[in-house]
Write a protein that holds these residues in place. Sequence first.
Motif, mmCIF file in Angstrom:
data_model
loop_
_atom_site.group_PDB
_atom_site.id
_atom_site.type_symbol
_atom_site.label_atom_id
_atom_site.label_comp_id
_atom_site.label_asym_id
_atom_site.label_seq_id
_atom_site.Cartn_x
_atom_site.Cartn_y
_atom_site.Cartn_z
ATOM 1 N N HIS A 193 0.929 -1.063 0.018
ATOM 2 C CA HIS A 193 0.049 0.032 -0.083
ATOM 3 C C HIS A 193 0.872 1.166 -0.113
ATOM 4 O O HIS A 193 0.454 2.343 -0.507
ATOM 5 N N THR A 194 2.169 1.098 0.731
ATOM 6 C CA THR A 194 2.871 2.210 0.767
ATOM 7 C C THR A 194 4.029 2.627 -0.050
ATOM 8 O O THR A 194 4.866 3.568 -0.301
ATOM 9 N N LYS A 240 21.306 -7.099 -1.646
ATOM 10 C CA LYS A 240 21.296 -6.023 -1.370
ATOM 11 C C LYS A 240 21.435 -5.122 -2.547
ATOM 12 O O LYS A 240 20.784 -3.673 -2.865
ATOM 13 N N PHE A 241 22.347 -5.512 -3.380
ATOM 14 C CA PHE A 241 22.363 -4.781 -4.598
ATOM 15 C C PHE A 241 21.097 -4.607 -5.336
ATOM 16 O O PHE A 241 20.757 -3.584 -5.801
ATOM 17 N N ILE A 242 20.327 -5.553 -5.549
ATOM 18 C CA ILE A 242 18.946 -5.831 -5.923
ATOM 19 C C ILE A 242 18.150 -4.716 -5.338
ATOM 20 O O ILE A 242 17.401 -4.130 -5.905
ATOM 21 N N TYR A 243 18.166 -4.798 -4.115
ATOM 22 C CA TYR A 243 17.456 -3.771 -3.139
ATOM 23 C C TYR A 243 17.610 -2.364 -3.819
ATOM 24 O O TYR A 243 16.761 -1.716 -3.926
ATOM 25 N N TYR A 244 18.952 -2.128 -3.924
ATOM 26 C CA TYR A 244 19.228 -0.553 -4.297
ATOM 27 C C TYR A 244 18.705 -0.454 -5.662
ATOM 28 O O TYR A 244 18.210 0.712 -5.922
ATOM 29 N N SER A 245 18.874 -1.209 -6.636
ATOM 30 C CA SER A 245 18.279 -1.071 -7.798
ATOM 31 C C SER A 245 16.755 -0.867 -7.977
ATOM 32 O O SER A 245 16.130 0.024 -8.816
ATOM 33 N N VAL A 246 16.212 -1.697 -7.345
ATOM 34 C CA VAL A 246 14.710 -1.582 -6.899
ATOM 35 C C VAL A 246 14.299 -0.252 -6.310
ATOM 36 O O VAL A 246 13.412 0.411 -6.977
ATOM 37 N N LEU A 247 15.054 0.067 -5.245
ATOM 38 C CA LEU A 247 14.931 1.230 -4.811
ATOM 39 C C LEU A 247 14.938 2.368 -5.639
ATOM 40 O O LEU A 247 14.074 3.337 -5.767
ATOM 41 N N SER A 302 5.774 4.813 -7.813
ATOM 42 C CA SER A 302 5.097 5.833 -6.852
ATOM 43 C C SER A 302 3.987 5.340 -6.164
ATOM 44 O O SER A 302 3.160 4.649 -6.867
ATOM 45 N N GLN A 303 3.765 5.779 -4.946
ATOM 46 C CA GLN A 303 2.517 5.651 -4.116
ATOM 47 C C GLN A 303 1.326 6.384 -4.640
ATOM 48 O O GLN A 303 1.557 7.527 -4.910
#
Length: 185
Positions: A78-79, A111-118, A123-124
Amino acid sequence: MFANEKGYPQIRFKGFNDEWVLKQVQEVLTTIKSLKIKKNFESNTKLPLISQKKDFIDSYIKKGNLVEQLPIILFGDHTTILKYLDKYFFVADDGIKLLELSNSFKNFNLKFIYYSVLLNNVSQSGYKRHFLMLKNVFISLTNNINEQTKIAHFFTIIDRKIELIKEQLSLLTKQKQYYLNNMFI
């Protein structure tokens, strides 16, 4: 540090020159099934309760739904809040997607994947489910595990510095309030 449309990042660590590729989030990450979560687990010590709220930790509790599969990425459906978790925690149930690397990307740095997704997060847009949109987002990746690790470490250091500065700011704010309360009659 993430690739442009030509397949190469504008900024790069020395010694890396591999071309990057675009992949959809749904190719790289998969949701963790509830079978990997211990329901109503009771801990000897308090563990963080993690939800999809902006604050990283909601509270600390002794009993809840324990996530043992680590590390993982938490996505607030949701967020659209993303969190990277590598320590045991209890998870709030509502509107959370727990994500792990899909089988064909198990050798990647999460963690690399996390930053790429980030970087490429959706957008919410109101109170609705956003994971369906996130699954179709393209992220840029290098296949070089050494480059992935170096990039993940670099951003981890920056995140830690940000946390320390926020803690410092909080202490200064409390100190100011103390002086305001005690320096005036």
